[in-house]
Design an enzyme around this catalytic site. Structure first.
Site, PDB file in Angstrom:
ATOM      1  CD  GLU A   1      15.978  38.328   3.823  1.00  0.00           C
ATOM      2  OE1 GLU A   1      16.747  38.789   2.957  1.00  0.00           O
ATOM      3  OE2 GLU A   1      14.811  38.731   3.996  1.00  0.00           O
TER       4      GLU A   1
ATOM      5  CD  GLU B   1       9.355  51.448  13.568  1.00  0.00           C
ATOM      6  OE1 GLU B   1       8.470  51.865  12.800  1.00  0.00           O
ATOM      7  OE2 GLU B   1      10.050  52.199  14.274  1.00  0.00           O
TER       8      GLU B   1
ATOM      9  CE  LYS C   1      11.444  47.153  34.259  1.00  0.00           C
ATOM     10  NZ  LYS C   1      12.293  46.361  35.186  1.00  0.00           N
TER      11      LYS C   1
END
Length: 317
Positions: A198, A256, A276
């Site tokens: 999607e 998330e 990082k």
């Protein structure tokens, strides 16, 4: 780190061949359709292909048969017909993304107006529109690009594509893949198993079996920050809605919703140190989330599953 999906991408050498129909404007090839591309030097016979030979006075083009043989897929493409055959091999699932040489392909594919009556040279678009109207034909331009829509040339089995404009020829979609309306799959990229798409899969990116690229999510093609490492998404991984990554993810990871993590993002690692994000590029079983109070990006180890793809919802039989 090399992911399981990376290990599945072995370079392909050797020949490929096909007989197809090429659209010419003068001596320039606008496109080629190969109904039965094949690996090896012997092209597959296509019964009735000669019936496709045509001369279209509205578009000012002619279509004729062409046979193309590539001596070695490890070498760069030589011309437009060669480039189109390589794109067909990918979409027909005869070779996987990142396994054949596509160096210089942009310079070999002409920019074409893709219309409902076939490819048209961009510089002739107004003339063709006038000729079409004179014959009662409503000319619709789907796009102006080097790459056509995949489904106009190849429709792989076991896939669903909600919006054909958003999947380019040269995309590789494994059986069981669903590309929803806002999903996008570029050439030399795609899915290696059942996946829900999607969001955006950039050129060169591969997504492992059982992974979900959420609505509006985006995957950078290479490690962000000027890197040359191509991004890979492992198996059973979820990139939440409107999230994004500029680094590889291993298996069973979750990003998330709304969180964009680049390789240079400062993150708190599972051991509490700050580094990082590229330090964990390709690692598996990680949860990426933003602390709602401090705004810091935190990465924690995870176990279990996020639920995986709904088998009934994503069935493509």
């Amino acid at each position: 780190m090399t992911t399981a999906a990376d290990a599945d991408l072995t370079a392909v050498t050797g020949s490929a061949s096909a007989t197809g129909l090429a659209t010419y404007f003068g001596d320039q090839i606008l496109d080629v359709w190969y109904p039965s591309p094949a690996l090896g030097s012997d092209p597959i016979d296509v019964p009735g292909i000669g019936n496709g030979i045509d001369s279209d006075e509205v578009r000012g083009v002619h279509v004729r048969t062409i046979t193309t043989t590539i001596a070695d897929l490890a070498e760069a493409p030589a011309d437009t017909a060669d480039a189109y055959l390589r794109l067909h091999l990918l979409s027909a699932r005869l070779v996987k993304p990142r396994t054949i040489n596509l160096t210089g392909i942009f310079g070999l594919l002409p920019i074409v107006a893709w219309t409902n009556i076939g490819p048209v040279p961009v510089e002739r678009l107004n003339d063709v529109r006038l000729h079409a109207r004179a014959k009662g034909i409503n000319l619709v331009v789907h796009g102006v690009d080097r790459f056509p829509r995949m489904v106009d040339y190849v429709v792989p089995s076991g896939v669903r594509i909600a919006d054909a404009d958003r999947v380019r020829l040269g995309a590789y979609l494994a059986s069981g893949t669903t590309v929803m309306h806002e999903g996008f799959v570029n050439f030399n990229a795609g899915t290696l198993g059942s996946s829900m798409v999607e969001g955006r899969i950039s050129a060169g990116v591969v997504v492992g079996d059982g992974s979900d690229i959420g609505g509006g999510a985006s995957i950078m093609g290479t490690l962000s920050g000027g890197g040359t490492e191509v991004v890979t998404i492992g198996t059973g991984t979820l990139i939440g809605a409107n999230a994004g990554v500029g680094l590889s993810l291993g298996d069973n990871c979750v990003v998330e919703a709304g969180l964009y993590v680049t390789a240079g993002s400062k993150v708190t690692l599972p051991d509490g140190t700050v580094a990082k994000a590229k330090a964990v590029s390709g690692d598996s079983n990680l949860l990426f989330r933003r602390n709602s109070q401090t705004g810091a990006i935190e990465i924690s180890s995870r176990t279990g599953t996020w639920g995986g793809l709904n088998a009934a919802l994503h069935s493509n039989d």
